[in-house]
Each structure stands twice: as C-alpha cells, then as structure tokens.
Enzyme design. Structure first.
Site, PDB file in Angstrom:
ATOM      1  N   TYR B  38       0.889  -1.188   0.001  1.00 18.36           N
ATOM      2  CA  TYR B  38       0.003   0.112   0.088  1.00 18.36           C
ATOM      3  C   TYR B  38       0.994   1.098   0.051  1.00 18.36           C
ATOM      4  O   TYR B  38       0.806   1.974   0.990  1.00 18.36           O
ATOM      5  CB  TYR B  38      -1.015   0.117   1.118  1.00 18.36           C
ATOM      6  CG  TYR B  38      -2.187   0.862   0.981  1.00 18.36           C
ATOM      7  CD1 TYR B  38      -3.034  -0.025   0.104  1.00 18.36           C
ATOM      8  CD2 TYR B  38      -2.462   2.029   1.158  1.00 18.36           C
ATOM      9  CE1 TYR B  38      -4.348   0.611  -0.168  1.00 18.36           C
ATOM     10  CE2 TYR B  38      -3.808   2.834   0.994  1.00 18.36           C
ATOM     11  CZ  TYR B  38      -4.663   1.966   0.114  1.00 18.36           C
ATOM     12  OH  TYR B  38      -5.686   2.536  -0.246  1.00 18.36           O
ATOM     13  N   HIS B  43       7.781   5.190   0.084  1.00 14.18           N
ATOM     14  CA  HIS B  43       8.340   3.823  -0.498  1.00 14.18           C
ATOM     15  C   HIS B  43       9.009   4.184  -1.576  1.00 14.18           C
ATOM     16  O   HIS B  43      10.121   3.992  -1.902  1.00 14.18           O
ATOM     17  CB  HIS B  43       7.400   3.010  -0.563  1.00 14.18           C
ATOM     18  CG  HIS B  43       6.588   2.574   0.448  1.00 14.18           C
ATOM     19  ND1 HIS B  43       5.116   3.152   0.816  1.00 14.18           N
ATOM     20  CD2 HIS B  43       6.852   1.540   1.667  1.00 14.18           C
ATOM     21  CE1 HIS B  43       4.883   2.702   2.160  1.00 14.18           C
ATOM     22  NE2 HIS B  43       5.772   1.537   2.576  1.00 14.18           N
ATOM     23  N   GLN B  67       4.316  -9.818  12.761  1.00 14.51           N
ATOM     24  CA  GLN B  67       4.541  -8.662  13.453  1.00 14.51           C
ATOM     25  C   GLN B  67       3.089  -7.869  14.057  1.00 14.51           C
ATOM     26  O   GLN B  67       3.456  -6.747  14.442  1.00 14.51           O
ATOM     27  CB  GLN B  67       5.450  -7.629  12.416  1.00 14.51           C
ATOM     28  CG  GLN B  67       4.967  -7.073  11.506  1.00 14.51           C
ATOM     29  CD  GLN B  67       5.876  -6.579  10.538  1.00 14.51           C
ATOM     30  OE1 GLN B  67       6.611  -7.195   9.868  1.00 14.51           O
ATOM     31  NE2 GLN B  67       5.814  -5.094  10.172  1.00 14.51           N
ATOM     32  N   MET B 190       4.214  10.683   5.755  1.00 14.14           N
ATOM     33  CA  MET B 190       3.436   9.661   5.046  1.00 14.14           C
ATOM     34  C   MET B 190       3.443   8.607   5.730  1.00 14.14           C
ATOM     35  O   MET B 190       4.438   7.660   6.214  1.00 14.14           O
ATOM     36  CB  MET B 190       4.141   9.650   3.622  1.00 14.14           C
ATOM     37  CG  MET B 190       3.843  10.851   2.863  1.00 14.14           C
ATOM     38  SD  MET B 190       4.511  10.538   0.992  1.00 14.14           S
ATOM     39  CE  MET B 190       4.460  12.383   0.464  1.00 14.14           C
ATOM     40  N   ARG B 193      -1.244   3.903   6.767  1.00 16.39           N
ATOM     41  CA  ARG B 193      -2.435   3.871   7.791  1.00 16.39           C
ATOM     42  C   ARG B 193      -2.948   5.291   7.779  1.00 16.39           C
ATOM     43  O   ARG B 193      -4.077   5.444   8.115  1.00 16.39           O
ATOM     44  CB  ARG B 193      -1.854   3.768   9.150  1.00 16.39           C
ATOM     45  CG  ARG B 193      -1.413   2.325   9.408  1.00 16.39           C
ATOM     46  CD  ARG B 193      -1.331   1.806  10.988  1.00 16.39           C
ATOM     47  NE  ARG B 193      -1.035   0.312  11.067  1.00 16.39           N
ATOM     48  CZ  ARG B 193       0.175   0.010  11.223  1.00 16.39           C
ATOM     49  NH1 ARG B 193       1.195   0.559  10.977  1.00 16.39           N
ATOM     50  NH2 ARG B 193       0.283  -1.365  11.485  1.00 16.39           N
TER      51      ARG B 193
END
Lengths: 292, 292
Positions: B38, B43, B67, B190, B193
């Site tokens: 996502y 990223h 995790q 950023m 979530r």
C-alpha cells in the site's frame, strides 16, 4: 592452507578464491565446518567430506562463550589451535578461521537466534541457553563465510536438528550435511571432552555405546514396552559405578516429540535414542538414530 | 519489471540477473526494499534511491502476520498489490516479490530473531512481539534476496535501529541505508495507515509534526528542562481533542537510552524525539532525529 583471524580478511580471501575458481567454471562452492576445536578424527572426517564436495573448504575454530553456561567448562575447554590447523590442512581445509572473542563479539550481542520447542528437551533442558548460543554463533558464522554446504556430526543430533530448523525457518541459503558419528575402535563416540576422562572413567564410559547397540535387540523382545526399554538402557549405564545419568530419552527426529509407546517405534518416523551421562566432571553424550 | 511469488523463482531470477550483469562488469549489486505494501511517495523515494545505487532493485510486498499483535490491524491492513506493482515499476524496481503467507511460513516458525533492550521501549513496549516479528521476517527476506544494500525509512526510526543492530550482531553481509521520512505538504508523515483517518482526524493529526518542528525552539528557551520539553510536546498534541497519546519519548539513537536531562541534549549523541498517537482506531507515529 591459510589461517585467518578477522572477518574482513576472511571475506576478502573467500571473494578472491571464488573469483579465481569462477575464471574456469561457472560457479564455485564453499563447504564449511564450524568447530570448537581440539579436533579429533570425527572433525577430520567432516573436513574430508567437505573437501570431496566443494571447491573451497573453510573451517572455523572458536570456543563460543555464548553457548557455555555459568558453571560449564568454557575456560577449561581443551584448546590446541596449532595442532588443529595442521590437522585441518592435512584433511583438506583451505582456510582456518580463528577469530578472537572480541572479533566475534565486539560488544555484548543484543541479538540472539531463538529456536523454540526443539531446544527445551535433552541437552537444552540440561544446559539452559546452550542452543540459543549455538544458533546465534552458527548464524553469525554462516553470514561471515556464506557457505553453500555446512557439515555437522550426528553425535550432536539435537544440535543438527536445531540448525536444520533455523536454517529452514530463516531461509538461509545453505545446505546442512549430516555426518555420521565417528567412534573409537571399542565403540566410544569421539569427543573433544574424552581427554578429560581418567583411565577408569574411559573404560566405564563404554556403557553408552553398549546400551545403544542393544536397543534393537531389546525392542524385539517379547512383551517389551517403552518403559522397559528405558529401564534396560538405564540399567546398562548404571552397571558402571562411576556413571551418573543426566538423561536417557527417546524422541522423534528431528521434531523431538516424546515417544510414549513402542507402537510409535514402527510408526514411520525416525527415532532418536539419546543419552547424556556424567563421569566425574565430564559430561558425555551419545545417540543412535533409527529408521532415518 | 517482474512479479515473483515464490522464493525459488526469485532466487533463480536473481542469480540469472546477476550473471547477466557480471558478463560486462566484475560485480553486480542488489538493492532491496521490504514493505507491507500500500505504497506511498515515501516507499517510492526508497525505490528510486535503490535504483540510483544498484544494478538490480528488488522490493517485497508482504503483510507479515508475525509482527502484528492479536488485536492489531493485520486483517484490515490496507492492500493493493496491483497498484503497488505498477508504482514500483515506475520507480525503478526490477523484481517485486509478493509471497503468500504459506510461502513465507510453510509451517509455524519455531525460530525467531530476538533483539534485546532496544525493543523494550517505544513501539516495542506498546506492541509486544512486534519487533521480534519484524527482525524475523527481515532476516528471512535478507536470506532470500541476499541484497548488498537495504533501504528503510526513518519514520520507523526504532525499526531502523533494531535492524541495524541485528545486522551488526549477526554479521549479515548487507548495508542498511537510512532514508529520510517523506511528508505531505502540510507536514504529516507519510504512512499507509493515513488512509484510515477521517477528514477531521487527518486535520488534527498535524499536531505530531507541529510539535516535532517546535522542539529546537523549546529547547532554546531560558530555564527549559527535559520535563518541560515533554510537557510542551504533550500539550501541543493534546490541543487536538481527538488525539490520545500512546507515548512521547526522548532517547539516544540508536541505543535508545532514556534522555533524563537537557544536559544530555548537547552531549554529542544523536537524540530521537518519538511520538505515537491514536486518532480513533488509527495509531500514528512520527519522530525527529537531532544531531545525527
């Protein structure tokens, strides 16, 4: 054969050695045997096997403090690195990695590799933290050497099970090669700790291999039970007055589930009969794997 | 760009890609960015950096169950692998590794990588087991991809500290590259979530970056103490009625020792001011690193 003391130097030499080989063939392979040293014929048979199967053979000699308990024999573990290096060279090693404790642990490690379940039994129960120390140092050595194959003796059968498990769980790109336990002509499993034994202890220590040799015969006896098998093994060991049993255990391999009845004996799974016995201050282990 | 679902296929393709490159230059390098997916601009900035610095760029998209805690958002963590793959390709990825949970955990793992001390504080205190899950899956991914460099965003500063630590402790042959947190034009860090936030929560969430921006000014105030600094940050966050503070913490970096006085502020060590704040069900984190 070259003796190397630092991680950086070993990595550079291995990179160069691989490059040299890959000038004439598409890929090179590295075979690796880690050891605490004070090598015997068992270690040498692993090195010879690695020599047969790989282009480059690396061994490490490192008495790893992390895998010794507070009251164990870290300080007095037998050491003879010069003899070891000579024997390793004769058996075919290209590189002998002999790091200092400071090289391997420049600061106290905050990281450990923990393997659950498998490590709660047998030597893991007798030596808390031992397999965490083993898993951690073997992981470090694998990351340093980056071997294609690594060679381990089945005398430490639980250690092999633990290593196979974390290699699989963590997707380490190395193949674990199980190697048979080497024995003295009278049957005693070879071990660096055998040098601790007095003449009388050495003689009595034969009860370990004797009891393991009899297991198949006992299992075949009419009306035998798993409890009866345990008893026969214990009686054989206790026939040696100096022997103090740490454990006698019968488990599936490599999962280490307890074997609760002889029905499981022929249930299709490999079964490990494992012994740990003290003679004086010296703790010896031995085992046999059935149906493997 | 190729999408790869299995470990074996990825290894084969990487081996081939390295071999192809090494026909014309002596060595190839692989840059790697693991992510839960996502993806956002943060990223993509990591992928672009990996592209600049390496011959081959690999990213992984894997929402790692290990995790996430029992009551956390594993099931509803936002996923959009097709969009992710397209964005990754545009940013320069050569391979997108998208394994299933069964591919990564064919049986429940018995092995975990445990990092002590660093993981007891901040998000590790709020999310027990979280960093053990992160360390374990990142170790697996490193062993699968065998990258030369791996790229991580500093928004997860504690994660970077944990990863740097186990990489050093376990001698993993990979260089960790710290990458700056990317922010929306109004300052919000950023995060995948962020999509959970309502319009009002999104507006109020600006108190995180606002309080971090003010830290240097507050520290310079006459008579300021570490307690006073904590209070200023908390007051700023609490000025948002929807904000519920999980933690406000000030620690040395990457050792994560508590900073107990402002004397330490200029003590020569990098210092992390780290925040975790809930808005409704959404937990946001942000931080700033000083003197790094």
């Amino acid at each position: 054969m070259e003796i190397v003391g630092t991680i950086q130097e070993l990595r550079e030499k291995l990179r160069q050695a691989r490059r040299d080989i890959e000038r004439t063939k598409p890929q090179s392979t590295v075979g690796f045997m880690p050891t605490l040293g004070y090598m015997h014929e068992g270690h040498l048979s692993l090195i010879r096997k690695a020599r047969e199967e790989n282009d480059i053979v690396v061994i490490s000699i490192f008495v790893n403090p992390l895998q010794f308990g507070q009251n164990e024999d870290f300080d007095k573990y037998p050491r003879d690195p010069e003899r070891d290096a000579r024997l390793a060279a004769e058996a075919g090693a290209d590189f002998v990695f002999v790091p200092s404790v400071a090289e391997m642990y420049p600061s106290p490690t905050k990281t450990t590799v923990v393997v659950r379940d498998l490590t709660d039994v047998l030597c893991g129960a007798s030596r808390p933290g031992h397999f965490e120390g083993v898993a951690t140092v073997v992981t470090k050595l694998f990351n340093i050497v980056q071997p294609d194959r690594a060679y381990f003796g089945m005398k430490d059968a639980q250690q092999v099970a633990v290593i196979e498990r974390f290699v699989a769980d963590l997707n380490m790109p190395v193949r674990i090669v199980r190697c048979e336990t080497l024995r003295e002509p009278d049957g005693l499993a070879m071990s660096s700790r055998n040098v601790y034994l007095s003449e009388e202890e050495r003689r009595q220590a034969l009860v370990l291999s004797q009891s393991l040799r009899n297991v198949e015969r006992w299992v075949a006896e009419e009306g035998m039970t798993i409890e009866g098998l345990h008893r026969r093994i214990r009686e054989t060991i206790e026939s040696a007055p100096l022997a103090r049993i740490d454990y006698v255990d019968i488990r599936t391999y490599p999962d280490m589930e307890p074997v609760l009845s002889l029905d499981e004996w022929n249930g299709g799974k490999p079964i490990l009969v494992a012994l740990a016995v003290k003679f004086g201050q010296t703790r010896l282990i031995d085992n046999r794997l059935f149906f493997a």
